[in-house]
Design an enzyme around this catalytic site. Structure first.
Site, PDB file in Angstrom:
ATOM      1  N   SER A 158      17.564 -67.333   1.423  1.00 44.40           N
ATOM      2  CA  SER A 158      18.961 -67.558   1.052  1.00 44.40           C
ATOM      3  C   SER A 158      19.860 -67.332   2.260  1.00 44.40           C
ATOM      4  O   SER A 158      19.565 -66.478   3.118  1.00 44.40           O
ATOM      5  CB  SER A 158      19.328 -66.555  -0.048  1.00 44.40           C
ATOM      6  N   TYR A 182      19.758 -57.676  -2.991  1.00 43.45           N
ATOM      7  CA  TYR A 182      19.198 -59.023  -3.170  1.00 43.45           C
ATOM      8  C   TYR A 182      18.936 -59.667  -1.804  1.00 43.45           C
ATOM      9  O   TYR A 182      17.844 -60.157  -1.520  1.00 43.45           O
ATOM     10  CB  TYR A 182      20.155 -59.893  -3.997  1.00 43.45           C
ATOM     11  N   LYS A 186      15.286 -60.649   0.292  1.00 37.72           N
ATOM     12  CA  LYS A 186      14.909 -61.935   0.900  1.00 37.72           C
ATOM     13  C   LYS A 186      14.513 -61.736   2.361  1.00 37.72           C
ATOM     14  O   LYS A 186      13.540 -62.303   2.843  1.00 37.72           O
ATOM     15  CB  LYS A 186      16.076 -62.923   0.800  1.00 37.72           C
TER      16      LYS A 186
HETATM   17  P1  NAD Z   1      16.316 -69.313 -11.563  1.00 35.46           P
HETATM   18  O1  NAD Z   1      16.513 -67.950 -12.121  1.00 35.46           O
HETATM   19  O2  NAD Z   1      16.862 -70.471 -12.310  1.00 35.46           O
HETATM   20  O3  NAD Z   1      14.762 -69.567 -11.314  1.00 35.46           O
HETATM   21  C1  NAD Z   1      13.852 -68.536 -10.995  1.00 35.46           C
HETATM   22  C2  NAD Z   1      12.669 -68.673 -11.923  1.00 35.46           C
HETATM   23  O4  NAD Z   1      11.715 -67.678 -11.593  1.00 35.46           O
HETATM   24  C3  NAD Z   1      13.045 -68.488 -13.386  1.00 35.46           C
HETATM   25  O5  NAD Z   1      12.491 -69.542 -14.140  1.00 35.46           O
HETATM   26  C4  NAD Z   1      12.405 -67.150 -13.757  1.00 35.46           C
HETATM   27  O6  NAD Z   1      12.004 -67.123 -15.113  1.00 35.46           O
HETATM   28  C5  NAD Z   1      11.251 -67.083 -12.790  1.00 35.46           C
HETATM   29  N1  NAD Z   1      10.802 -65.737 -12.421  1.00 35.46           N
HETATM   30  C6  NAD Z   1      11.555 -64.692 -11.977  1.00 35.46           C
HETATM   31  N2  NAD Z   1      10.774 -63.645 -11.689  1.00 35.46           N
HETATM   32  C7  NAD Z   1       9.505 -64.035 -11.935  1.00 35.46           C
HETATM   33  C8  NAD Z   1       8.248 -63.402 -11.832  1.00 35.46           C
HETATM   34  N3  NAD Z   1       8.139 -62.127 -11.400  1.00 35.46           N
HETATM   35  N4  NAD Z   1       7.138 -64.086 -12.166  1.00 35.46           N
HETATM   36  C9  NAD Z   1       7.227 -65.373 -12.598  1.00 35.46           C
HETATM   37  N5  NAD Z   1       8.391 -66.017 -12.745  1.00 35.46           N
HETATM   38  C10 NAD Z   1       9.513 -65.368 -12.404  1.00 35.46           C
HETATM   39  O7  NAD Z   1      16.880 -69.290 -10.072  1.00 35.46           O
HETATM   40  P2  NAD Z   1      17.095 -70.478  -9.054  1.00 35.46           P
HETATM   41  O8  NAD Z   1      18.551 -70.643  -8.835  1.00 35.46           O
HETATM   42  O9  NAD Z   1      16.269 -71.644  -9.422  1.00 35.46           O
HETATM   43  O10 NAD Z   1      16.526 -69.786  -7.737  1.00 35.46           O
HETATM   44  C11 NAD Z   1      15.198 -69.976  -7.308  1.00 35.46           C
HETATM   45  C12 NAD Z   1      14.965 -69.179  -6.045  1.00 35.46           C
HETATM   46  O11 NAD Z   1      15.907 -69.577  -5.058  1.00 35.46           O
HETATM   47  C13 NAD Z   1      15.140 -67.673  -6.232  1.00 35.46           C
HETATM   48  O12 NAD Z   1      14.151 -67.020  -5.470  1.00 35.46           O
HETATM   49  C14 NAD Z   1      16.520 -67.413  -5.647  1.00 35.46           C
HETATM   50  O13 NAD Z   1      16.630 -66.113  -5.139  1.00 35.46           O
HETATM   51  C15 NAD Z   1      16.580 -68.448  -4.538  1.00 35.46           C
HETATM   52  N6  NAD Z   1      17.950 -68.823  -4.198  1.00 35.46           N
HETATM   53  C16 NAD Z   1      18.803 -69.261  -5.184  1.00 35.46           C
HETATM   54  C17 NAD Z   1      20.107 -69.583  -4.866  1.00 35.46           C
HETATM   55  C18 NAD Z   1      21.080 -70.026  -5.932  1.00 35.46           C
HETATM   56  O14 NAD Z   1      22.288 -69.918  -5.726  1.00 35.46           O
HETATM   57  N7  NAD Z   1      20.631 -70.546  -7.076  1.00 35.46           N
HETATM   58  C19 NAD Z   1      20.560 -69.487  -3.539  1.00 35.46           C
HETATM   59  C20 NAD Z   1      19.659 -69.054  -2.557  1.00 35.46           C
HETATM   60  C21 NAD Z   1      18.347 -68.724  -2.905  1.00 35.46           C
END
Ligand code: NAD
Ligand code: UDP
Length: 372
Positions: A158, A182, A186
């Site tokens: 991120s 958080y 990362k």
């Molecule tokens: P999201 O919460 O929609 O998706 C994450 C998924 O991972 C969910 O379906 C959740 O059920 C699953 N999950 C969480 N912990 C788990 C575990 N221990 N075992 C199995 N499944 C698990 O989030 P997103 O927005 O799709 O983000 C995906 C990734 O991208 C994350 O790692 C997040 O930190 C990173 N990210 C997101 C953003 C954003 O703004 N959306 C920005 C930068 C980075």
């Protein structure tokens, strides 16, 4: 045909070479050969869109998700978009025995690791849960990959690893100073995966630093549906537009930005999804460690997003300028030049399309995957 753990299969047209126990077998097949990619967190927002992009690029996504922040009904939507639903395994990425079974049961060519928790405020209130899920989860996964001989890993990092940057656009070599657990989770994973790749040069690892993912698949069938009150701007604006919330509270109107509101680099989730496919293809070509920003290279203010959303939806978004949100950075956007040079990837969809696609999803699915 059953493939044992550690065996490799090499598509050669209709003939398939199977290396098992150092002996080569030739099998003839009429099946279309595709590489299976394990997508942890693949039922979530970015993961589900990436499954669409993977399928479009000829890969076979296999989702592992504990459904902690997602809905099983996404699978049926993915089937409608891509023609068939991805294989789904309900489970936790910290469950080593489960991961070992997954890697043993089918030939996984690589892993895209989305599974993790992402709410900054929650990470401040409960850091241990964040470190366990995000850091320990990544370690368990990497160890299982190592044991299974799978060495290709694309990791969801991120832009939050940059914290409050000295200037924008932010290049990848900028100082890393995340301001909350958080972001630190990362950065810890980035550092550990860097150490892993340096310990064994056969690893193929991409660390992708996303800026602000928004939007939805153009079909309007999949999108983002946060549980409870949205923290992020675009889902909040969507909920105001659809009548679920009265007005948007703009967190601060006195920042040193052109209109006084916070500036971010919003990137369409399908551009991001395609960036993952490009990173995977790059990793397949050569071992190494690649760290890349995925953003548009342009900043938009809160009020610019609101105006673009009003244009796209024809809805008026009631706004009220409120106090700054603690911990918010005034303005930042990424430098995506290295992603272009390395992957040939650039974001193609602009703010108007991000808003139009978010609105199509929200309007068609006001309660997410719940029936209307
Ligand atoms: P999201 O919460 O929609 O998706 C994450 C998924 O991972 C969910 O379906 C959740 O059920 C699953 N999950 C969480 N912990 C788990 C575990 N221990 N075992 C199995 N499944 C698990 O989030 P997103 O927005 O799709 O983000 C995906 C990734 O991208 C994350 O790692 C997040 O930190 C990173 N990210 C997101 C953003 C954003 O703004 N959306 C920005 C930068 C980075
Ligand atoms: N924002 C806002 N009202 C909201 C949610 C967000 O004004 O209800 C602002 C926030 O202050 C920031 C921008 O919108 O300037 C993007 O916030 P978001 O939480 O989506 O992303 P992040 O701050 O994590 O980059």
């Amino acid at each position: 045909m059953i493939l044992a753990q550690g065996s490799e299969r090499v598509p050669t047209g209709r003939a398939l070479l199977v290396a098992q126990n150092r002996q080569l077998f030739v099998t003839f097949t009429t099946e279309k050969m595709t590489s299976s990619i394990l997508v942890t967190g693949g039922a979530g927002f970015i993961g589900s869109h990436t499954c669409v992009a993977l399928a479009a690029a000829g890969y076979t996504p296999v989702i592992l998700d504990n459904l902690g922040n997602s809905d099983i009904r996404v699978l049926e939507r993915l089937a409608r978009i891509s023609g068939s639903a991805p294989r789904f395994i309900e489970g936790d990425v910290r469950d080593r025995a489960l991961l070992d079974r997954v890697f043993a049961e089918q030939p996984i060519a690589g892993v895209i690791h989305f599974a993790g928790l992402k709410a900054v405020g929650d990470s401040v209130a409960d850091p241990l849960t964040y470190y366990d899920n995000n850091v320990n989860g990544s370690f368990v996964l990497a160890a299982a990959m190592k044991a299974a001989g799978v060495r290709t890993l694309i990791f969801s990092s991120s832009a939050t690893v940059y914290g409050d940057p000295d200037s924008s656009p932010i290049p990848e070599h900028a100082a890393l100073r995340p301001a909350n657990p958080y972001g630190r989770s990362k950065l810890m994973v980035e550092q550990a995966l860097g150490d892993l790749q340096r310990s064994d040069a056969t690893w193929r690892i991409a660390l992708l630093r996303y800026f602000n993912p928004v939007g939805a698949h153009e079909s309007g069938l999949i999108g983002e549906h946060p549980q409870g009150k949205p923290n992020n701007l675009m889902p909040f604006v969507c909920q105001v537009a659809v009548g679920l919330r009265d007005k948007l509270s703009v967190h601060g109107g006195d920042y040193p930005t052109p209109d006084g509101t916070g500036v971010r680099d919003y990137v369409h989730v399908m551009d991001l999804a395609e960036g993952h496919v490009a990173a995977l293809k790059h990793a397949e070509k050569q071992p190494g460690l690649t760290t890349l920003n995925l953003g548009t290279g342009e900043g938009a203010s809160v009020l610019e997003v609101v105006k673009a959303f009003e244009r796209a939806s024809g809805q008026r978004i009631a706004c009220e300028i409120g106090p700054r949100r603690p911990g918010d950075v005034p303005a930042y956007w990424g430098d995506p030049a290295l992603a272009l040079a390395t992957l040939g990837w650039r974001a193609r969809r602009g703010l108007d399309q991000m808003c139009a696609d978010s609105w199509r999803w929200q309007q068609g699915n006001p309660r997410g995957y719940e029936p209307r």
